[in-house]
Scaffold this motif. Structure first.
Motif: not given
Ligand code: FES
Length: 939
Positions: A107-112, A144-147, A367
């Protein structure tokens, strides 16, 4: 029409009277307060709202409430152990799957994350030890846009293998052991439990909502007619805001000299999606109003659709300050320029290569769409918003409202991804204006199409470049020119125009360089900051040139890069001497065995494929990069504070906003080691402009280096003060407890400092009640660039190189990335898990940039038509962390956020060329473009 609907949620019965056609996601969030179910698109494209309905994963935004009648609904809030929901969660309260996500850095930003967890939860229930294809299938509906997905897969596997005890080893490193540890995110429990509060998750009492009415035209004049009938039809409509309602300055923009973007347009719009007026009402009322009901009379004008049109003779000038529609130019010139004309060979050169590259708009596609609310408190305004840059937001909102910056408070929400796109204002101007005028809390949540139409993009680029080298492969000269479509307003266009020429020659020593750039206004959406500020586009050119030169000279592609690599002692094209960390040679050395292996693998695979008449071919390519950390030749300071109250709890006040990249965790790790206490003992206050000092923006890969230095200095300062109170000099350990600090010298008696006896001292946070405050300030050492771009634009640079192996179907033109091997010089990996996560995420965005992402105004304004990589597009990624320590960095660290993306697309294009023999020069390399190039080559 309403109806009573009964169902169970996480084991509890609920009975609600509601519109049966309402989205289940809205019912869960708004009626039941279960904000863990996130909204990214309301169209079933992103999967952030995934919940389980009678066991099956569904997008809750697509499920009418009536469909839940009698059903069993499970949300992320139901994963943690029963009985703990509502109270602060501890690690041990989490389900094994959540613990695995936290430990793996999934989980980076955690929105997904809630959506991912629910999809994985379903999978693990039916397939306790799933294979990777099963995981890809099960999680394929959640974006997911971060991981880059790799750590998500690792987490699911870890949870499957060790359901009760996933990796937990580095949760509590001892004092002095935080830097370098794989510490889970300090805000991670909130991210994996669904309790993190994002911009759209807060609903203040008495709130109204504001929605902009946006232009359907790229260029038009307009007038607004009589609004009376609109108010008559919708008695609940509270206000229609127009430009005349903006209390202060109806202009904003990144640079003090570039505030060219109106909050609300004044009689003319310059891009599709520009805000013309805004409707303020209760949310339910607002939903009943169609924008077409607003009496706007349009006079469409011929738009400047691209840079060619904008530069054509007789083209209208979009802004007075931009003659010829050129916003700004950039230039770096060094050495003998006399022969550096486009594509011309240089005397003495054994090889000359030239390339032309074109790229399109790229959408950030975080996201979490832009969201937040504002509320007026007396003569102050407070904004709770998703942002990367609270202090810049504060100053901009103050100008818009015509009040002092000190009267604006920005409280960053959890940020569901930024990547540069949340460095510009979004909902801020309208929520602030409406709340200020109406003295009611006002919220705005952009829809996905609105987000995509109104937010800035990556600059489309048109690049011409040429380079010459001697017979030994060493570069002699390089000429580069790039035009960048900065759209209707300046945004970060000046940053791109200035940064690109500095980086245009790539991470190589070139004695003769002429690199120029222009940011050009068009009637397209504003182009702004997006992970790399134009450097990813420029890298396509310099890496194609290196490939061409190597091929002409018969030199191995990795070897020619190694021969030319900048290293300690090199002089850059801006005349800067790289005194210390410059780790590209180490990156290339680390890649060499993988380069040999992957090329041999591809050759063997291709031989077999040819034998069985398989139309697919594999290829291997290489990309290298460098990236200046922080602002280009500009001051970009950061201040952090580390305080202790009478309770003995150290609190870090950090304005370095965590947008998912892990800044909060890194700051805590650094501050903990500097102070000499366990990281777990440090509390964190993050981002709030009333409580934290200005740490600058979370961009330009600067927070680890710049704010990390400030965190270290704050820790050093606090430690010095404690030792001074104890009258101890030299080595000592510090133990903090309720009301006391104990200083212990080696072989000495403990000295106890009674914190309760100390007077309170001033801190940025007036409510801090601190008795000791350590302060750290850091501003990178840079110099201005002269007219030829000569100077020291950055204090330090990150370096890296990546290998891509791809598989191209020669008949269909499709490209699949099979493996990426990434070697990055990060100085020092403060948190290796997070560094890897940044590399994975950057690579995924690089794959999207290379192969599939192209934003077309009016056509790709959703996540169905605009494609970003899914878990099925994620290759196997091998990360090689090269720790070439930067003496000026905190514990040697530099930064990796943007560098991770830069070499990916060049490596992929090189691999496509290796597989097919054709060079793709127009990105993205979609199947139609690849197939057309293959056919053109075949004649
Ligand atoms: Fe940021 Fe998946 S952790 S969109």
């Amino acid at each position: 029409m309403t109806a009573w609907i009964s169902f169970t949620v996480n084991g509890s019965a609920v009975d609600l009277e509601l519109d049966p056609m309402r989205r289940l996601s809205d019912v869960l969030r708004d009626d039941l307060g279960l904000i863990g179910t996130k909204i990214g698109c309301n169209a079933g494209d992103c999967g952030a709202c995934t919940v389980r309905l009678d066991g099956r994963q569904v997008c809750a935004c697509l499920v009418p409430a009536a469909q839940a009648a009698g059903a069993d609904v499970r949300t992320v809030e139901g994963l943690a152990r029963p009985g703990v929901v509502g109270s602060p969660l501890e690690f041990d309260d989490l389900a094994a799957l959540q613990q695995a996500f936290l430990a793996a850095g999934a989980a980076q930003c955690g929105i997904c994350t809630p959506g991912m967890l629910m999809a994985a939860d379903e999978l693990l229930e039916r397939s306790p030890v799933p294979a990777r294809p099963e995981i890809e299938d099960a999680l394929g509906g959640v974006l997911c846009r971060c991981t880059g997905y790799q750590k998500i897969v690792e987490a699911v596997v870890a949870a499957a293998v060790a359901a009760e005890a996933p990796v937990r080893a580095e949760r509590d490193p001892a004092a002095g052991g935080a830097v370098g540890a794989r510490l889970p995110k300090v805000d991670g429990i909130a991210r994996v439990s669904g309790t993190a509060v994002f911009g759209s998750d807060a609903r203040p009492d008495r709130m109204l909502a504001v929605r902009a009415v946006r232009s359907p035209h790229a260029r038009a004049r307009f007038t607004i007619g009589d609004l009376g009938p609109l108010f008559n039809r919708h008695p609940g409509l509270v206000r229609v805001l127009t430009a005349a309602d903006v209390p202060g300055q109806n202009r904003y923009g990144i640079y003090a000299t570039g505030k060219d973007q109106p909050v609300l347009a004044e009689g003319e719009v310059r891009h599709r999606g520009e805000a013309v007026c805004a409707l303020v009402a209760d949310e339910a009322v607002l939903e009943t109003i169609d924008d077409a009901e607003v009496p706007i009379h349009w006079e469409p004008l011929q738009p400047l659709a691209d840079m060619t049109a904008a530069r054509a003779e007789g083209a209208p000038r979009l802004h007075d300050h931009a003659p010829g529609n050129v916003l700004i130019s950039g230039r770096v010139a060094r050495g003998d320029l006399t022969q550096l004309t486009d594509g011309a060979a240089i005397a003495g050169a054994a090889a000359t290569a030239a390339v032309e590259i074109e790229t399109g708009f790229v959408e950030h596609a975080y996201i979490e769409p832009e969201a937040g609310y504002a509320r007026r408190i007396g003569e102050r305004i407070e904004l709770f918003v998703s942002t990367q840059t609270p202090y810049m937001d504060r100053d901009e909102v103050a100008l818009i409202l015509g009040i002092a910056p000190a009267d604006v408070r920005i409280v960053p929400s959890a940020c569901g991804g930024g990547f540069g796109g949340k460095l510009d204002l979004s909902v801020h101007p309208l929520i602030a204006t409406a709340a200020w005028l109406l003295d009611r809390p006002v919220r705005a949540v952009w829809s996905r199409p609105e987000s995509m139409a109104a937010s800035p993009k990556r600059h489309p680029a048109r690049i011409r470049a040429s380079a010459s080298a001697g017979a030994d492969g060493r570069l002699i000269g390089l000429r580069f020119h790039g035009d960048f479509d900065t759209g209707a307003y300046a945004s970060w266009g000046p940053t791109v125009a200035n940064r690109v020429p500095v980086h245009a020659m790539g991470p190589y020593a070139v004695p003769n360089v002429l690199a120029t750039s222009r940011a050009i206004h068009t009637n397209n959406p504003p182009a702004g900051a997006f992970r790399g500020f134009g450097v990813p586009q420029a890298a396509l050119a310099h890496e194609a040139l290196m490939d061409d030169l190597a091929t002409q000279l018969g030199i191995d592609l990795l070897e020619i890069r190694q021969r030319n690599a900048l290293r300690a002692g090199s002089i850059t094209a801006t005349g800067q001497i790289l005194h210390a960390s410059a780790g590209l040679p180490g990156c290339l050395d680390a890649l060499r065995p993988h380069w040999t292996r992957l090329r041999a693998d591809a050759a063997a695979w291709n031989a077999e494929a040819a034998g069985r008449r398989d139309p697919r071919r594999r290829g291997v390519g290489l990309g290298a990069m460098w990236y200046g950390i922080g602002n280009t030749s500009m001051t970009n300071p950061s201040t952090l504070e580390l305080g202790i109250g009478r309770d003995g709890v150290p609190t870090l006040y950090s304005g370095a906003v965590d947008i998912g990249q892990g800044a909060s965790t890194v700051m805590v790790q650094i501050a903990a080691d500097a102070l000499g206490v366990p990281a777990a003992t440090i509390q964190l206050v993050s981002g709030d402009t009333d409580r934290t000092a200005d740490a600058g923006k979370s961009s330009a890969s600067r927070q680890t280096f710049v704010s990390g230095n400030a965190a270290r200095l704050a820790g050093d300062d606090l430690r010095r003060q404690i030792l001074q109170l104890a009258e101890v000099a030299g080595e000592a350990t510090i133990e903090l407890g309720p009301g006391r600090a104990i200083v212990i010298e080696p072989n000495g008696a403990p000295v106890v400092i009674n914190l309760a006896e100390l007077p309170l001292v001033p801190a940025h946070d007036a409510a801090a009640a601190a008795v000791l405050v350590g302060r750290g300030f850091y501003d990178p050492k840079t110099t201005p660039l002269d007219a030829d771009g000569q100077g020291d634009p950055y204090e330090t640079y990150a370096f890296g190189a990546q290998i891509a192996m791809v598989e191209v179907d020669l008949e269909l033109g499709t490209t699949r990335v099979i493996q990426i091997v990434a070697a990055h010089d990060v100085g020092r990996a403060i948190n290796p898990t997070q560094v890897e996560g940044q590399i994975h995420g950057g690579i995924a965005q690089g794959i999207g940039f290379a192969l599939m992402e192209e934003y077309i105004p009016g056509r790709t304004e959703n996540l169905h038509d605009y494609l970003i990589p899914t878990i099925g597009d994620a290759p196997d990624i091998v990360c090689l962390l090269i720790e070439d320590e930067e003496p000026a960095g905190p514990y040697g660290a530099k930064g990796v956020g943007e560098p991770a993306l830069v070499p990916t697309a060049p490596a992929i294009l090189g691999a496509i060329r290796d597989a097919t023999g054709v060079r793709i020069t127009r990105l993205p390399a979609t199947p139609d473009r690849v197939r057309a190039a293959i056919r053109a080559q075949a004649g």
